[in-house]
Design a protein around this motif. Structure first.
Motif, PDB file in Angstrom:
ATOM      1  N   CYS A  51      10.936  20.599 -16.219  1.00  0.00           N
ATOM      2  CA  CYS A  51      11.056  19.153 -16.401  1.00  0.00           C
ATOM      3  C   CYS A  51      10.317  18.726 -17.663  1.00  0.00           C
ATOM      4  O   CYS A  51       9.458  19.453 -18.192  1.00  0.00           O
ATOM      5  N   TRP A  52      10.661  17.554 -18.125  1.00  0.00           N
ATOM      6  CA  TRP A  52       9.991  16.978 -19.304  1.00  0.00           C
ATOM      7  C   TRP A  52      10.127  15.467 -19.225  1.00  0.00           C
ATOM      8  O   TRP A  52      10.845  14.928 -18.377  1.00  0.00           O
ATOM      9  N   GLY A  53       9.414  14.757 -20.099  1.00  0.00           N
ATOM     10  CA  GLY A  53       9.465  13.304 -20.121  1.00  0.00           C
ATOM     11  C   GLY A  53       9.863  12.781 -21.489  1.00  0.00           C
ATOM     12  O   GLY A  53       9.796  13.483 -22.501  1.00  0.00           O
ATOM     13  N   TYR A  54      10.273  11.525 -21.513  1.00  0.00           N
ATOM     14  CA  TYR A  54      10.718  10.906 -22.760  1.00  0.00           C
ATOM     15  C   TYR A  54      10.485   9.401 -22.659  1.00  0.00           C
ATOM     16  O   TYR A  54      10.626   8.807 -21.586  1.00  0.00           O
ATOM     17  N   VAL A  55      10.117   8.779 -23.805  1.00  0.00           N
ATOM     18  CA  VAL A  55       9.943   7.327 -23.881  1.00  0.00           C
ATOM     19  C   VAL A  55      10.810   6.821 -25.014  1.00  0.00           C
ATOM     20  O   VAL A  55      10.733   7.336 -26.135  1.00  0.00           O
ATOM     21  N   ASP A  56      11.657   5.822 -24.725  1.00  0.00           N
ATOM     22  CA  ASP A  56      12.515   5.326 -25.799  1.00  0.00           C
ATOM     23  C   ASP A  56      11.776   4.283 -26.623  1.00  0.00           C
ATOM     24  O   ASP A  56      10.607   3.965 -26.375  1.00  0.00           O
ATOM     25  N   CYS A  57      12.485   3.741 -27.577  1.00  0.00           N
ATOM     26  CA  CYS A  57      11.834   2.869 -28.545  1.00  0.00           C
ATOM     27  C   CYS A  57      11.534   1.482 -28.012  1.00  0.00           C
ATOM     28  O   CYS A  57      10.928   0.670 -28.704  1.00  0.00           O
ATOM     29  N   SER A  58      11.931   1.198 -26.787  1.00  0.00           N
ATOM     30  CA  SER A  58      11.530  -0.048 -26.148  1.00  0.00           C
ATOM     31  C   SER A  58      10.367   0.177 -25.194  1.00  0.00           C
ATOM     32  O   SER A  58       9.882  -0.774 -24.584  1.00  0.00           O
ATOM     33  N   GLY A  59       9.921   1.430 -25.064  1.00  0.00           N
ATOM     34  CA  GLY A  59       8.856   1.765 -24.135  1.00  0.00           C
ATOM     35  C   GLY A  59       9.357   2.180 -22.768  1.00  0.00           C
ATOM     36  O   GLY A  59       8.566   2.475 -21.868  1.00  0.00           O
ATOM     37  N   ARG A  60      10.654   2.240 -22.587  1.00  0.00           N
ATOM     38  CA  ARG A  60      11.233   2.639 -21.304  1.00  0.00           C
ATOM     39  C   ARG A  60      11.089   4.144 -21.141  1.00  0.00           C
ATOM     40  O   ARG A  60      11.296   4.909 -22.076  1.00  0.00           O
ATOM     41  N   GLU A  61      10.758   4.570 -19.920  1.00  0.00           N
ATOM     42  CA  GLU A  61      10.446   5.971 -19.671  1.00  0.00           C
ATOM     43  C   GLU A  61      11.595   6.670 -18.939  1.00  0.00           C
ATOM     44  O   GLU A  61      12.325   6.057 -18.149  1.00  0.00           O
ATOM     45  N   PRO A 349       3.234   7.178 -21.007  1.00  0.00           N
ATOM     46  CA  PRO A 349       2.208   6.151 -21.229  1.00  0.00           C
ATOM     47  C   PRO A 349       1.865   5.349 -19.980  1.00  0.00           C
ATOM     48  O   PRO A 349       0.747   4.863 -19.848  1.00  0.00           O
ATOM     49  N   SER A 350       2.814   5.192 -19.063  1.00  0.00           N
ATOM     50  CA  SER A 350       2.552   4.430 -17.839  1.00  0.00           C
ATOM     51  C   SER A 350       1.589   5.148 -16.916  1.00  0.00           C
ATOM     52  O   SER A 350       1.024   4.539 -16.002  1.00  0.00           O
ATOM     53  N   GLY A 351       1.411   6.457 -17.112  1.00  0.00           N
ATOM     54  CA  GLY A 351       0.591   7.255 -16.213  1.00  0.00           C
ATOM     55  C   GLY A 351       1.384   7.920 -15.110  1.00  0.00           C
ATOM     56  O   GLY A 351       0.832   8.695 -14.316  1.00  0.00           O
ATOM     57  N   THR A 352       2.675   7.623 -15.041  1.00  0.00           N
ATOM     58  CA  THR A 352       3.522   8.301 -14.056  1.00  0.00           C
ATOM     59  C   THR A 352       3.567   9.797 -14.370  1.00  0.00           C
ATOM     60  O   THR A 352       3.749  10.194 -15.523  1.00  0.00           O
ATOM     61  N   ILE A 353       3.404  10.609 -13.337  1.00  0.00           N
ATOM     62  CA  ILE A 353       3.426  12.058 -13.492  1.00  0.00           C
ATOM     63  C   ILE A 353       4.775  12.584 -12.996  1.00  0.00           C
ATOM     64  O   ILE A 353       5.228  12.240 -11.900  1.00  0.00           O
ATOM     65  N   ILE A 354       5.421  13.418 -13.836  1.00  0.00           N
ATOM     66  CA  ILE A 354       6.693  14.047 -13.474  1.00  0.00           C
ATOM     67  C   ILE A 354       6.413  15.487 -13.051  1.00  0.00           C
ATOM     68  O   ILE A 354       5.608  16.180 -13.691  1.00  0.00           O
ATOM     69  N   ALA A 355       7.069  15.941 -11.992  1.00  0.00           N
ATOM     70  CA  ALA A 355       6.974  17.350 -11.592  1.00  0.00           C
ATOM     71  C   ALA A 355       8.336  17.790 -11.068  1.00  0.00           C
ATOM     72  O   ALA A 355       9.151  16.979 -10.619  1.00  0.00           O
ATOM     73  N   SER A 356       8.580  19.100 -11.156  1.00  0.00           N
ATOM     74  CA  SER A 356       9.831  19.651 -10.622  1.00  0.00           C
ATOM     75  C   SER A 356       9.502  20.807  -9.691  1.00  0.00           C
ATOM     76  O   SER A 356       8.610  21.611  -9.967  1.00  0.00           O
ATOM     77  N   ASP A 357      10.218  20.857  -8.591  1.00  0.00           N
ATOM     78  CA  ASP A 357      10.036  21.912  -7.597  1.00  0.00           C
ATOM     79  C   ASP A 357      11.344  22.700  -7.505  1.00  0.00           C
ATOM     80  O   ASP A 357      12.430  22.111  -7.489  1.00  0.00           O
ATOM     81  N   VAL A 358      11.257  24.022  -7.442  1.00  0.00           N
ATOM     82  CA  VAL A 358      12.453  24.851  -7.550  1.00  0.00           C
ATOM     83  C   VAL A 358      13.425  24.641  -6.394  1.00  0.00           C
ATOM     84  O   VAL A 358      14.631  24.895  -6.527  1.00  0.00           O
ATOM     85  N   VAL A 375      -2.286   7.620 -23.057  1.00  0.00           N
ATOM     86  CA  VAL A 375      -1.235   8.288 -23.825  1.00  0.00           C
ATOM     87  C   VAL A 375      -0.624   7.272 -24.773  1.00  0.00           C
ATOM     88  O   VAL A 375      -0.302   6.152 -24.367  1.00  0.00           O
ATOM     89  N   THR A 376      -0.496   7.662 -26.025  1.00  0.00           N
ATOM     90  CA  THR A 376       0.106   6.766 -27.009  1.00  0.00           C
ATOM     91  C   THR A 376       1.538   6.460 -26.616  1.00  0.00           C
ATOM     92  O   THR A 376       2.316   7.357 -26.303  1.00  0.00           O
ATOM     93  N   ASN A 377       1.851   5.170 -26.634  1.00  0.00           N
ATOM     94  CA  ASN A 377       3.212   4.752 -26.310  1.00  0.00           C
ATOM     95  C   ASN A 377       4.044   4.800 -27.583  1.00  0.00           C
ATOM     96  O   ASN A 377       3.932   3.943 -28.452  1.00  0.00           O
ATOM     97  N   TYR A 378       4.860   5.821 -27.690  1.00  0.00           N
ATOM     98  CA  TYR A 378       5.670   5.974 -28.888  1.00  0.00           C
ATOM     99  C   TYR A 378       6.941   5.141 -28.809  1.00  0.00           C
ATOM    100  O   TYR A 378       8.035   5.607 -29.045  1.00  0.00           O
ATOM    101  N   SER A 379       6.758   3.878 -28.438  1.00  0.00           N
ATOM    102  CA  SER A 379       7.877   2.957 -28.540  1.00  0.00           C
ATOM    103  C   SER A 379       7.893   2.423 -29.966  1.00  0.00           C
ATOM    104  O   SER A 379       7.142   2.872 -30.827  1.00  0.00           O
ATOM    105  N   SER A 380       8.767   1.468 -30.225  1.00  0.00           N
ATOM    106  CA  SER A 380       8.872   0.952 -31.581  1.00  0.00           C
ATOM    107  C   SER A 380       7.513   0.459 -32.055  1.00  0.00           C
ATOM    108  O   SER A 380       6.829  -0.277 -31.333  1.00  0.00           O
ATOM    109  N   PRO A 381       7.104   0.848 -33.242  1.00  0.00           N
ATOM    110  CA  PRO A 381       5.765   0.472 -33.721  1.00  0.00           C
ATOM    111  C   PRO A 381       5.601  -1.043 -33.791  1.00  0.00           C
ATOM    112  O   PRO A 381       6.514  -1.762 -34.217  1.00  0.00           O
TER     113      PRO A 381
END
Length: 683
Positions: A51-61, A349-358, A375-381
């Motif tokens: 699993c992995w996470g991503y934040v778009d340019c509006s800050g949406r996760e 950035p929200s602090g939500t933790i993602i995990a995946s179980d097989v 965590v730096t919020n890499y949304s639009s500067p």
């Protein structure tokens, strides 16, 4: 048809009881949601993987998770209700999938497959996810990937095209279509996983241990250090570097092996400073097996087979302390085989933790009473310019526009052409200015600034100055144009208190001025104003010829205050006795009246007044008069040029000569309205 099983929880409303493991298994991690599909294809006992996470340019996760056949994308706007917004089949069914993100792209690979590299564009999320590339140009399989976002390099270990090293791809120019930088063998052989920072790669070479390489030149890696003899060694699987770079959390994917904290301040002499591991089934079973570590501040988040998510504080690198956990495989009763938590992602950035179980799919957690690094919020500067709207620059001057905010890189545009980078732009001419700020993931465009040039419209005015002015005149300089500012300077010095458009000058000087509109100023040329020096007002006498001492362009002689007709030359003959003066005009048009000279023209006149005085010539300090009628009268003594050089009162028939030098003189005595003259010689 796909059947979804989503468990959504809020703190305090739901409790899962565990009977097979110890009571500390849920500690500072609260379950928000679990996404699972009962009919998902499987690869043996494995249904889901990384699993992995991503934040778009509006800050949406968002979350991305691999399964045996698909890549799944989730909108986490509400982390208690993850919404799958897209899933893509790669073409194979496999145990291993791995994902990393760069800017608005997600990169995915798999092992034991021929799918190659997949690139997903998240620009249109959450409405959709677009797969923009799937290529086997570089490899068919790759065990996993690591993305050096700072240098835009994608490291691919465990490929079929380079089984004893790395394939390195360049994302800097076209991240949606990577290009090959190198495919290199490494001394450690097969690379299972790696971590890269500042071109330093920490490579896990399985049973060959840990190798550290300088990858500044991707074609010529340099070995910086090797750690292959350490306590509880096993299959060196993966690692993650501490924030300060001084320690590495290293995982051996072997049962009954602890995690290692490795000192990395000296890469030629690395050593293990602490051993730690999860023991949820202790004391019956302690042979736990870790999969992947991820460091956030002083915390390391671990995906543990069988024991779920485990979190340790390693601020003391000699004594890691467990601070949180959540078991994603509660029915497990031993540490045999490989099942449970595959991956964990703690960087939203929200602090939500993602995990995946097989077997159990996607898990989302929130932390409770856990001090996590932000965590730096890499949304639009969020950036701003120190100028806005329409701004002005002065003619032949410049304007500096600064940008502030959380941009990592700023590109400046002038009249829609990129002209500079950095935190400021200097503008020298009118036009439009804006900046595009980037933070390594997203970009934002500032407002457009219209730069206008203020030209102060004045050529130096013609004051119609004369070549010279007369003493006592006043020269008034006036600027007819209307300005906001006037400053006058005389001989380079500011005229204090004069901020108007006129200046009066009464003596020779060099004059200049500053004039301005709005905030713009311009300087005039210098003007020389010349006043004539006061001329010599004397009359030279040569016998009865009178000469004006200073030259002029015209002359007019006067006798006893009356104009003498035709007497317009510099010299004049004094034909009769009287008071003579001359009015002369200079080239500058200045008129001056000379001194007045009294001229006695004949001896006969002197005799007729019957003055009797003696001695003559005079060899003493006084002249004696022969008549009492001149007693107590005033006298003047004139030289032969008619100038009064001595005066006084007649006392007891005596005229005092004072310090009169030798020469010929005229004695003048005034009796009421009558002048009496007498010539004498002083010896």
């Amino acid at each position: 048809m796909r059947f979804y099983k989503i468990i959504s929880l809020t703190v305090g409303l739901f409790c899962i009881c565990h009977t097979a493991k110890s009571q500390d298994q849920n500690f500072n991690l609260n379950l928000l949601a679990n996404w699972d599909v009962d009919t998902m294809p499987n690869a043996g006992s494995i249904v889901y993987n990384d699993c992995w996470g991503y934040v778009d340019c509006s800050g949406r996760e968002y979350a991305v998770m691999g399964s045996a056949s698909y890549s799944h994308f989730f909108d986490l706007q509400d982390p208690t209700n993850p919404i799958e917004i897209g899933y893509f089949a790669g073409g194979a069914t496999t145990i291993w999938r791995d994902y990393k993100s760069y800017k608005n792209y997600i990169y995915g690979v798999c092992d034991s497959c021929t799918e190659g590299l997949q690139v997903f564009d998240m620009t249109t999320a959450p409405d959709s996810v677009v797969r923009v590339l799937q290529t086997d140009e570089f490899f068919g399989k790759s065990h996993n990937i690591f993305l050096d976002t700072l240098n835009a390099k994608l490291y691919c270990p465990g490929t079929n095209t380079q089984s004893n090293g790395l394939v390195i791809l360049d994302l800097s120019e076209t991240p949606e279509n990577p290009t090959l930088l190198s495919s290199i063998e490494l001394p450690g052989g097969y690379v299972h996983d790696l971590y890269v920072r500042n071109d330093t790669a920490y490579c896990s070479h399985g049973f060959n241990g840990l190798y550290v390489y300088d990858m500044s030149d991707p074609l010529n890696p340099v070995t910086l250090g090797v750690l292959n003899d350490y306590p509880q060694s096993g299959y060196n699987h993966s690692s993650w570097l501490s924030v300060d770079g001084n320690h590495l959390i290293m995982a051996d994917e072997t049962h009954d092996r602890a995690l290692k904290i490795v000192s990395t301040d000296d890469l030629e002499d690395m050593e293990v400073t602490d051993l730690f591991r999860s023991t949820l089934l202790a004391p019956e079973d302690t042979a736990s097996i870790v999969h992947n570590p991820f460091v956030l501040g002083d915390l390391v988040f671990l995906s543990y087979y069988h024991d779920g998510v485990q979190v340790y504080d390693f601020s003391d690198p000699t004594n890691a302390v467990k601070v949180a956990s959540y078991d994603t495989e509660t029915g497990n009763t031993d540490y045999a085989g490989f099942k449970g938590c595959w991956g964990v992602y703690p960087y939203l950035p929200s602090g939500t933790i993602i995990a995946s179980d097989v077997q159990n799919g996607l898990f989302l957690f929130e932390t409770e009473n856990l001090d996590m690094s932000p965590v730096t919020n890499y949304s639009s500067p969020m950036v701003s310019l120190d100028q806005s709207g329409t701004v002005s620059i002065c003619e032949e001057e410049t304007l500096t526009i600064n940008i502030s905010g959380d941009a990592v890189e700023t590109n400046w545009y002038f009249n829609d052409e990129q002209v500079a980078t950095g935190t400021a732009l200097t503008v020298e001419e009118p036009g439009t200015v804006y900046a595009v700020a980037e933070n390594g993931h997203c970009s934002s465009t500032t407002e457009i600034i219209q730069v206008e040039e203020i030209i102060v419209p004045l050529s130096d005015p013609q004051f119609n100055l004369l070549d010279a002015y007369c003493p006592g005149d006043t020269v008034t300089l006036e600027i007819e144009a209307d300005y906001d500012l006037y400053k006058w300077y005389i001989n380079g010095e500011l005229v204090e208190g004069n901020n108007g458009n006129t200046l009066n000058v009464t003596e020779s000087a060099t004059v200049s001025y500053t004039y301005g509109l709005e905030d713009c100023e311009a300087n005039s040329e210098e003007f020389d104003i010349t006043f004539e020096d006061l001329p010599n007002l004397s009359i030279l006498v040569n016998g009865y010829s009178l000469i004006a001492a200073d030259a002029g362009i015209s002359f007019q002689w006067y006798l006893d205050g009356e104009l003498i007709d035709g007497a317009i030359e510099q010299a004049h003959y004094a034909a009769v006795t009287g008071d003579y003066s001359v009015l002369f005009t200079t080239a500058a048009g200045c008129e001056y009246t000379s001194e007045t000279l009294n001229i006695i023209n004949s001896t006969n006149e002197l005799n007729r007044i019957e003055i009797q005085f003696y001695p003559n010539p005079v060899d003493q300090d006084q002249i004696l008069l022969n008549s009492d009628e001149f007693h107590q009268l005033e006298f003047n003594i004139l030289d032969i040029n008619g100038r009064n050089i001595h005066q006084g009162a007649v006392k007891e028939k005596e005229v005092s000569l004072g310090n009169l030098k030798t020469g010929i003189y005229v004695l003048q005595i005034k009796d009421k309205e009558t002048l009496y003259y007498g010539r004498f010689t002083r010896i």
